[in-house]
Design an enzyme around this catalytic site. Sequence first.
Site, PDB file in Angstrom:
ATOM      1  CE  LYS A 203      -9.118   2.678  -0.353  1.00  0.00           C
ATOM      2  NZ  LYS A 203     -10.205   1.885  -0.506  1.00  0.00           N
ATOM      3  CB  THR A 204      -3.793   7.711   2.354  1.00  0.00           C
ATOM      4  OG1 THR A 204      -2.787   7.309   3.293  1.00  0.00           O
ATOM      5  CG2 THR A 204      -4.239  10.226   2.155  1.00  0.00           C
TER       6      THR A 204
END
Length: 293
Positions: A203-204
Amino acid sequence: MADLDGVKDSKEFHTGVPQQAADFFLKGSSHYDWGLKNRLSRIFDPQSGNTVMLAFDHGYFQGPTTGLERIDLSIVPLIPWADTLMLTRGVLRSLIPPASRPSIVLRASGGPSILKELSNEEIALDIEDAVRLNAAALAVQVFVGGEHETKSIHNLTRLVDQGLRYGIATLAVTAVGKDMVRDAKYFRLATRICAELGAQYVKTYYVEEGFETVTSCCPVPIVIAGGKKLPELDALTMAYNAIQRGANGGDMGRNIFQSDAPIAMLQAVRAIVHGGETAARAFEMYNTLKNEA
Ligand code: 5RP
C-alpha cells in the site's frame, strides 16, 4: 445401495482433451500455494483484478479519529460495500459482526502512539490469532528512511515468514516520515523494497508525477491509501488516475468515512475500481446516491 452401474467402463474420460492449468489473475502471484491464492482472491476480485478495501485501523496509534469515534455507528453500515476490511483485532472482535462477508486484513504492527516516534513499531499480533480470526492478510507499517527503518523491515520479513507458514498474505504499508519527500522516486524505492522482501502486496500513496513508474517496477500489486480527506470529486479523480496508472485498487479510510455520504462514496469508488467508470461519472453517481439517501 451403491450404484454399481457407476463403476462400469462407460465414463467420459475425455482422453483427447488436455487438462488446462488455470492461470492466476493477480500480478506476481502465480507461483504461490493454493491457500494464499485463495485468500488473495478474497481481497482482489478475480473479475476486475482489483480491490476496494475500507481502512479503519487508525485508532491503533491515533485513538478515536474523526469519523471513528463510534465504529458501530459509522463503519458497520458500510460493510456490505467493501471487498475487504482493514482493521485491528480489537475492533474486529468487539464490533464487527462475524457473519460479515468482506475479507479481513488485520493490523499486525503497533507500539508507539502519535505522542512518540511512530517508526518504533513491533509486531503486535501472533500468527495463531490471525488464523483464529480467519485473516486473509496482515498489514505491517514499513518506514523506509525512517528512524527505525531496519526494525520495521524486520517486522515485515518476520510476518512474511509467519504468513507463508499458513497461507496468509502480508500487506506492506509504506509509511512516510513527516520530513520526507512524497515523490515517485521515494515510492519506487519503498514499494520495491517491500516486494523484494516478500510482501504479497503493497500500500502506498498516489503521486501525480510518475505514479506509473512506481506500479510498473513493483512486481506485486499496489493499492493506494486515501490520505487526508479531500473533496469527493478530487478523491474520485485520485482513485481513477491511480487505477489508470497501474494500481490494483485502494485502501481508503478518511475519504470514505469522513465523507458526507460514506455509502454513496464507497459505491462511487467501486464503480471506478471494478467498473472502469471515469471520475466524472462516479461523481455523478455519488451525488445521485447521496440525494436518494
Ligand atoms: C495507517 C494506515 C491506515 O489504515 C490508512 O492509511 C489510512 O487510510 P486513509 O489514509 O485513507 O485514511 O495504514 O498508516
